[in-house]
Design a protein around this motif. Sequence first.
Motif, PDB file in Angstrom:
ATOM      1  N   PHE A   1      -2.239  11.390  28.854  1.00 29.06           N
ATOM      2  CA  PHE A   1      -2.104  12.022  27.867  1.00 29.06           C
ATOM      3  C   PHE A   1      -0.964  12.483  27.584  1.00 29.06           C
ATOM      4  O   PHE A   1      -0.383  13.087  28.799  1.00 29.06           O
ATOM      5  CB  PHE A   1      -3.317  13.174  28.084  1.00 29.06           C
ATOM      6  CG  PHE A   1      -4.624  12.749  27.646  1.00 29.06           C
ATOM      7  CD1 PHE A   1      -5.249  13.214  26.431  1.00 29.06           C
ATOM      8  CD2 PHE A   1      -5.362  12.242  28.653  1.00 29.06           C
ATOM      9  CE1 PHE A   1      -6.328  12.759  26.240  1.00 29.06           C
ATOM     10  CE2 PHE A   1      -6.745  11.647  28.397  1.00 29.06           C
ATOM     11  CZ  PHE A   1      -7.476  12.216  27.191  1.00 29.06           C
TER      12      PHE A   1
ATOM     13  N   PHE B   1      -0.836  20.186  21.569  1.00 28.90           N
ATOM     14  CA  PHE B   1      -2.057  19.598  21.795  1.00 28.90           C
ATOM     15  C   PHE B   1      -3.295  20.766  22.171  1.00 28.90           C
ATOM     16  O   PHE B   1      -4.236  20.551  22.193  1.00 28.90           O
ATOM     17  CB  PHE B   1      -1.927  18.434  22.741  1.00 28.90           C
ATOM     18  CG  PHE B   1      -0.909  17.268  22.440  1.00 28.90           C
ATOM     19  CD1 PHE B   1      -1.035  16.658  21.273  1.00 28.90           C
ATOM     20  CD2 PHE B   1      -0.050  16.685  22.999  1.00 28.90           C
ATOM     21  CE1 PHE B   1      -0.309  15.782  20.586  1.00 28.90           C
ATOM     22  CE2 PHE B   1       0.643  15.730  22.891  1.00 28.90           C
ATOM     23  CZ  PHE B   1       0.742  15.414  21.507  1.00 28.90           C
TER      24      PHE B   1
ATOM     25  N   HIS C   1      -1.344  18.040  12.643  1.00 28.91           N
ATOM     26  CA  HIS C   1      -1.535  16.829  12.447  1.00 28.91           C
ATOM     27  C   HIS C   1      -0.907  16.674  10.919  1.00 28.91           C
ATOM     28  O   HIS C   1      -0.317  15.387  10.803  1.00 28.91           O
ATOM     29  CB  HIS C   1      -2.921  16.404  12.461  1.00 28.91           C
ATOM     30  CG  HIS C   1      -3.405  16.387  13.860  1.00 28.91           C
ATOM     31  ND1 HIS C   1      -3.104  15.146  14.529  1.00 28.91           N
ATOM     32  CD2 HIS C   1      -4.287  17.088  14.484  1.00 28.91           C
ATOM     33  CE1 HIS C   1      -3.946  15.507  15.870  1.00 28.91           C
ATOM     34  NE2 HIS C   1      -4.434  16.409  15.577  1.00 28.91           N
TER      35      HIS C   1
ATOM     36  N   SER D   1       0.262  12.494  11.944  1.00 32.75           N
ATOM     37  CA  SER D   1      -0.688  11.918  12.880  1.00 32.75           C
ATOM     38  C   SER D   1      -1.921  11.294  12.185  1.00 32.75           C
ATOM     39  O   SER D   1      -2.769  10.657  12.757  1.00 32.75           O
ATOM     40  CB  SER D   1      -0.975  12.400  14.253  1.00 32.75           C
ATOM     41  OG  SER D   1      -1.738  13.810  13.651  1.00 32.75           O
TER      42      SER D   1
ATOM     43  N   ARG E   1      -5.489   6.510  11.956  1.00 38.49           N
ATOM     44  CA  ARG E   1      -6.380   7.581  12.325  1.00 38.49           C
ATOM     45  C   ARG E   1      -6.806   8.349  11.067  1.00 38.49           C
ATOM     46  O   ARG E   1      -7.168   9.438  11.032  1.00 38.49           O
ATOM     47  CB  ARG E   1      -5.575   8.698  12.951  1.00 38.49           C
ATOM     48  CG  ARG E   1      -5.076   7.764  14.444  1.00 38.49           C
ATOM     49  CD  ARG E   1      -4.046   9.080  15.227  1.00 38.49           C
ATOM     50  NE  ARG E   1      -3.792   8.405  16.430  1.00 38.49           N
ATOM     51  CZ  ARG E   1      -2.820   7.449  16.816  1.00 38.49           C
ATOM     52  NH1 ARG E   1      -2.281   6.998  15.627  1.00 38.49           N
ATOM     53  NH2 ARG E   1      -2.842   7.172  17.970  1.00 38.49           N
TER      54      ARG E   1
ATOM     55  N   VAL F   1     -10.219   9.606  19.342  1.00 33.49           N
ATOM     56  CA  VAL F   1      -9.076   9.934  20.101  1.00 33.49           C
ATOM     57  C   VAL F   1      -8.711   9.233  21.383  1.00 33.49           C
ATOM     58  O   VAL F   1      -7.556   8.465  21.602  1.00 33.49           O
ATOM     59  CB  VAL F   1      -9.010  11.405  20.478  1.00 33.49           C
ATOM     60  CG1 VAL F   1      -7.768  11.786  21.420  1.00 33.49           C
ATOM     61  CG2 VAL F   1      -8.895  12.584  19.250  1.00 33.49           C
TER      62      VAL F   1
ATOM     63  N   LYS G   1      -5.701   6.122  21.155  1.00 31.59           N
ATOM     64  CA  LYS G   1      -4.667   6.786  22.197  1.00 31.59           C
ATOM     65  C   LYS G   1      -3.996   8.067  21.298  1.00 31.59           C
ATOM     66  O   LYS G   1      -3.910   8.020  20.210  1.00 31.59           O
ATOM     67  CB  LYS G   1      -3.617   5.721  22.861  1.00 31.59           C
ATOM     68  CG  LYS G   1      -2.594   5.348  21.825  1.00 31.59           C
ATOM     69  CD  LYS G   1      -1.865   4.321  22.440  1.00 31.59           C
ATOM     70  CE  LYS G   1      -0.717   3.911  21.462  1.00 31.59           C
ATOM     71  NZ  LYS G   1      -0.130   2.748  22.136  1.00 31.59           N
ATOM     72  N   HIS G   2      -3.432   8.838  22.283  1.00 31.65           N
ATOM     73  CA  HIS G   2      -2.768  10.157  21.629  1.00 31.65           C
ATOM     74  C   HIS G   2      -1.557   9.574  21.177  1.00 31.65           C
ATOM     75  O   HIS G   2      -0.779   8.769  21.606  1.00 31.65           O
ATOM     76  CB  HIS G   2      -2.297  10.965  22.795  1.00 31.65           C
ATOM     77  CG  HIS G   2      -3.468  12.262  22.881  1.00 31.65           C
ATOM     78  ND1 HIS G   2      -3.417  13.340  21.692  1.00 31.65           N
ATOM     79  CD2 HIS G   2      -4.421  12.793  23.531  1.00 31.65           C
ATOM     80  CE1 HIS G   2      -4.261  14.231  22.035  1.00 31.65           C
ATOM     81  NE2 HIS G   2      -4.829  13.952  23.011  1.00 31.65           N
ATOM     82  N   THR G   3      -1.097  10.286  20.015  1.00 33.11           N
ATOM     83  CA  THR G   3       0.123  10.244  19.410  1.00 33.11           C
ATOM     84  C   THR G   3       0.935  11.171  20.111  1.00 33.11           C
ATOM     85  O   THR G   3       0.632  11.890  21.215  1.00 33.11           O
ATOM     86  CB  THR G   3       0.154  11.021  18.069  1.00 33.11           C
ATOM     87  OG1 THR G   3      -0.214  12.153  18.080  1.00 33.11           O
ATOM     88  CG2 THR G   3      -0.726   9.865  17.063  1.00 33.11           C
ATOM     89  N   GLN G   4       2.366  10.739  20.137  1.00 39.34           N
ATOM     90  CA  GLN G   4       3.352  11.414  20.708  1.00 39.34           C
ATOM     91  C   GLN G   4       4.770  11.531  19.961  1.00 39.34           C
ATOM     92  O   GLN G   4       4.883  10.784  19.087  1.00 39.34           O
ATOM     93  CB  GLN G   4       3.662  10.840  22.075  1.00 39.34           C
ATOM     94  CG  GLN G   4       3.924   9.374  21.903  1.00 39.34           C
ATOM     95  CD  GLN G   4       4.235   8.385  23.176  1.00 39.34           C
ATOM     96  OE1 GLN G   4       4.282   9.168  24.406  1.00 39.34           O
ATOM     97  NE2 GLN G   4       4.296   7.062  23.204  1.00 39.34           N
TER      98      GLN G   4
ATOM     99  N   VAL H   1       2.140   5.261  25.834  1.00 40.75           N
ATOM    100  CA  VAL H   1       1.948   6.772  25.936  1.00 40.75           C
ATOM    101  C   VAL H   1       2.554   7.237  27.176  1.00 40.75           C
ATOM    102  O   VAL H   1       2.573   6.342  28.237  1.00 40.75           O
ATOM    103  CB  VAL H   1       0.548   7.018  25.816  1.00 40.75           C
ATOM    104  CG1 VAL H   1       0.321   8.702  25.985  1.00 40.75           C
ATOM    105  CG2 VAL H   1      -0.346   6.575  24.551  1.00 40.75           C
TER     106      VAL H   1
ATOM    107  N   HIS I   1       2.215   5.522  15.874  1.00 41.83           N
ATOM    108  CA  HIS I   1       1.594   6.230  17.104  1.00 41.83           C
ATOM    109  C   HIS I   1       2.665   7.226  17.398  1.00 41.83           C
ATOM    110  O   HIS I   1       2.379   8.101  18.436  1.00 41.83           O
ATOM    111  CB  HIS I   1       1.331   5.360  17.981  1.00 41.83           C
ATOM    112  CG  HIS I   1       0.489   4.279  17.917  1.00 41.83           C
ATOM    113  ND1 HIS I   1      -0.915   4.474  17.758  1.00 41.83           N
ATOM    114  CD2 HIS I   1       0.292   3.051  17.566  1.00 41.83           C
ATOM    115  CE1 HIS I   1      -1.806   3.412  17.629  1.00 41.83           C
ATOM    116  NE2 HIS I   1      -0.963   2.488  17.388  1.00 41.83           N
TER     117      HIS I   1
END
Length: 493
Positions: free
Chosen positions: A35, A41, A128, A133, A138, A230, A234-237, A248, A363
């Motif tokens: 993460f 977040f 977001h 995002s 998504r 999610v 996978k998480h956006t960054q 990630v 992403h």
Amino acid sequence: MSTRELPGRGERVADWFDGRLGIHTLGRKYLRKVFPDHWSFLLGEICLYSFVVLILTGVYLTLFFHPSMNEVTYQGSYVPLNGVRMSEAYASTLDISFDVRGGLLMRQVHHWAALVFIAGMLTHMMRHFFTGSFRKPREVNWVFGWSLLLLALFEGLFGYSLPDDLLSGTGMRFVNGALLSVPVVGTYLSMFLFGGEYPGHDIVARFYSLHILVIPGIMAALVVAHLILVVYHKHTQFAGPGRTERNVVGTPFMPVYLAKAGGFFFLVFGALALMAAVASINPVWSYGPYRADQVSTGAQPDWYLGFAEGLVRIMPGWEITLWGHTLVLGVLIPIVVFPLLLVLIGVYPFVEARVTGDKGEHHLLDRPRNRPVRTGIGAAWISLYLVLLAGGGNDIVATRLHLSINTVTWAIRIAVLVVPVAVFVVTRRICLGLQLQDRERVLHGRETGVIKRLPHGEYVEVHEPLSQAQLHTLTAHERPGELVRHEPRGNPR
């Protein structure tokens, strides 16, 4: 000859579950999931933990609340209302507040958690929105989050109405008026919802079923689906050294992120409990029981529905008659505009993708300054919301500022048309200016404030070159397509 040690009871139980549910395989895959580490977040976690607090406190309150509009004579601890006729719902709310141990604290924790939950969701969605995002893949998860926000608005309205006090009853009168303004079928909708002539005898019981069963069930399912997506996507960054569209960079879920999340849950729970302990909210005993022939002075809904009331308050009292039917445009137009403002949020990802022609997966998050049109639209929407929220309390604004309510109402009517446009233009220009600033920093470095005199007498400021990490962060983005095709001359590319 060595003998093999027999597995312990815990290991045998774990093997039993793993053989039937595949827990070890799933855990090995997902417990080490990475993460990203960024303060924004935490907004999503505030929403999740507030929802958990709402469920826990709501279960406690259901043990003592009586969702009935049958009239009783109150004889309880709150002496000023002794001998007053009221509904069982209102009487049980007073009992929870004054006679049930910890009842008032639970009521206030529940109400504060609801406000924080909706505020967290709105802020979370705006984060977001401004960082992009919501883009492919998504979009569906964005719709899930938007659905949660929409359901939370109505869930709050239903829960707010359950005590059957004079303030919530005034809100129900507002709902009834909105239903009656619907052409042709308005009276039928009102009769169906209230079970007869307003206010009827079934509305509290119906709202109770929706509030504790139907809507929470749907919301819980959406929360689970939201979290699954999610994990799947996978998480956006944010862009940075070593961060690409295919990886990630962050900390693993177990044990680092799990420890942080557990501590943050108790921090949120403690903050809500502290707010409930020191700040009174919705003191229903001050309003008294609802009576259809009375209206609470200074009646204001919770903030998340204030903009809907603002739409009604600033509308002129227009009425027209068509084919024998009277259309109350002063109410009908606001109840049409209200869902449209929310729908615009839900469909925006699809509109942006279609207009810009963006079909790729994303992403890495955008810096808001690099998407000036989108940032301007978001800022304009927020400004419109705040103007309408002020309109929902135009009487309070007029009283506090010692102004005519007509002056305040006309000022808000003009602001609804002018402020969002002005905010969009100003925000977009600020974003373009920040882009130019980033370009100068990349080309010439950071200003140090040190003035140096050159041999020929010229004075210049010394610039410090940026590090490779800083250069990467400022330049690691594509020039995106915009919702407005023509860019002003001089805009950096």
